[in-house]
Design a protein around this motif. Sequence first.
Motif, PDB file in Angstrom:
ATOM      1  N   LYS A   1     -25.363 -21.747  10.034  1.00  0.00           N
ATOM      2  CA  LYS A   1     -25.389 -22.861   9.084  1.00  0.00           C
ATOM      3  C   LYS A   1     -26.262 -22.518   7.874  1.00  0.00           C
ATOM      4  N   ARG A   2     -27.413 -21.911   8.134  1.00  0.00           N
ATOM      5  CA  ARG A   2     -28.306 -21.513   7.047  1.00  0.00           C
ATOM      6  C   ARG A   2     -27.626 -20.448   6.186  1.00  0.00           C
ATOM      7  N   LEU A   3     -26.927 -19.529   6.828  1.00  0.00           N
ATOM      8  CA  LEU A   3     -26.214 -18.479   6.106  1.00  0.00           C
ATOM      9  C   LEU A   3     -25.150 -19.089   5.185  1.00  0.00           C
ATOM     10  N   SER A   4     -24.440 -20.107   5.688  1.00  0.00           N
ATOM     11  CA  SER A   4     -23.431 -20.789   4.877  1.00  0.00           C
ATOM     12  C   SER A   4     -24.080 -21.464   3.676  1.00  0.00           C
ATOM     13  N   ARG A   5     -25.211 -22.123   3.887  1.00  0.00           N
ATOM     14  CA  ARG A   5     -25.917 -22.783   2.793  1.00  0.00           C
ATOM     15  C   ARG A   5     -26.380 -21.764   1.752  1.00  0.00           C
ATOM     16  N   LEU A   6     -26.929 -20.649   2.239  1.00  0.00           N
ATOM     17  CA  LEU A   6     -27.395 -19.601   1.320  1.00  0.00           C
ATOM     18  C   LEU A   6     -26.230 -19.005   0.525  1.00  0.00           C
ATOM     19  N   ALA A   7     -25.075 -18.831   1.176  1.00  0.00           N
ATOM     20  CA  ALA A   7     -23.898 -18.284   0.490  1.00  0.00           C
ATOM     21  C   ALA A   7     -23.428 -19.232  -0.605  1.00  0.00           C
ATOM     22  N   ASN A   8     -23.370 -20.537  -0.278  1.00  0.00           N
ATOM     23  CA  ASN A   8     -22.953 -21.523  -1.281  1.00  0.00           C
ATOM     24  C   ASN A   8     -23.930 -21.573  -2.456  1.00  0.00           C
ATOM     25  N   LYS A   9     -25.221 -21.483  -2.169  1.00  0.00           N
ATOM     26  CA  LYS A   9     -26.237 -21.495  -3.216  1.00  0.00           C
ATOM     27  C   LYS A   9     -26.107 -20.249  -4.093  1.00  0.00           C
ATOM     28  N   SER A  10     -25.854 -19.121  -3.475  1.00  0.00           N
ATOM     29  CA  SER A  10     -25.701 -17.865  -4.205  1.00  0.00           C
ATOM     30  C   SER A  10     -24.495 -17.919  -5.137  1.00  0.00           C
ATOM     31  N   ILE A  11     -23.389 -18.474  -4.665  1.00  0.00           N
ATOM     32  CA  ILE A  11     -22.186 -18.584  -5.486  1.00  0.00           C
ATOM     33  C   ILE A  11     -22.431 -19.508  -6.671  1.00  0.00           C
TER      34      ILE A  11
END
Length: 141
Positions: free
Chosen positions: A77-87
């Motif tokens: 879940k944290r990885l998904s949040r970080l990916a969305n933030k990065s995009i």
Amino acid sequence: MTNIVSGTLTVIFDPPFYKGIFECHFAETYQIAQVILGTSAPTSRQIEEFLIHRWKSLDFFQSDQAPIPLIRKINPKRLSRLANKSIRTTGVGTKAQQALQKQRESKKAAHKKQYKMFRDQQKQLIYQKKRKKHQEKHKGH
């Protein structure tokens, strides 16, 4: 201390041309160059000839991106949040595509600055001509 240089060549088809993207990693720097290889798929021999004869003519762009640090396992879940933030912050695309975009933007800004300087010189020249003509008209009176 030894410095390791690593480089990769990625050939992509961007209709109607094949493009070669050269990436170089040296110490803490990351450089990238792009070249159009033609309309037909390049052979290994053609790529080798290119590297031998035209390597020095490549225009490498140095990116100021920091090297990717090694990370430990992260909660999905944290990885998904970080990916969305990065995009949201950096945009979609590979590191090479982003570096090429940054290069295009810097060249565009340099061209814009140069053109503005040219335009200002032309305006100044026209002003000088008008001023001289005006002075010539009123010289004998």
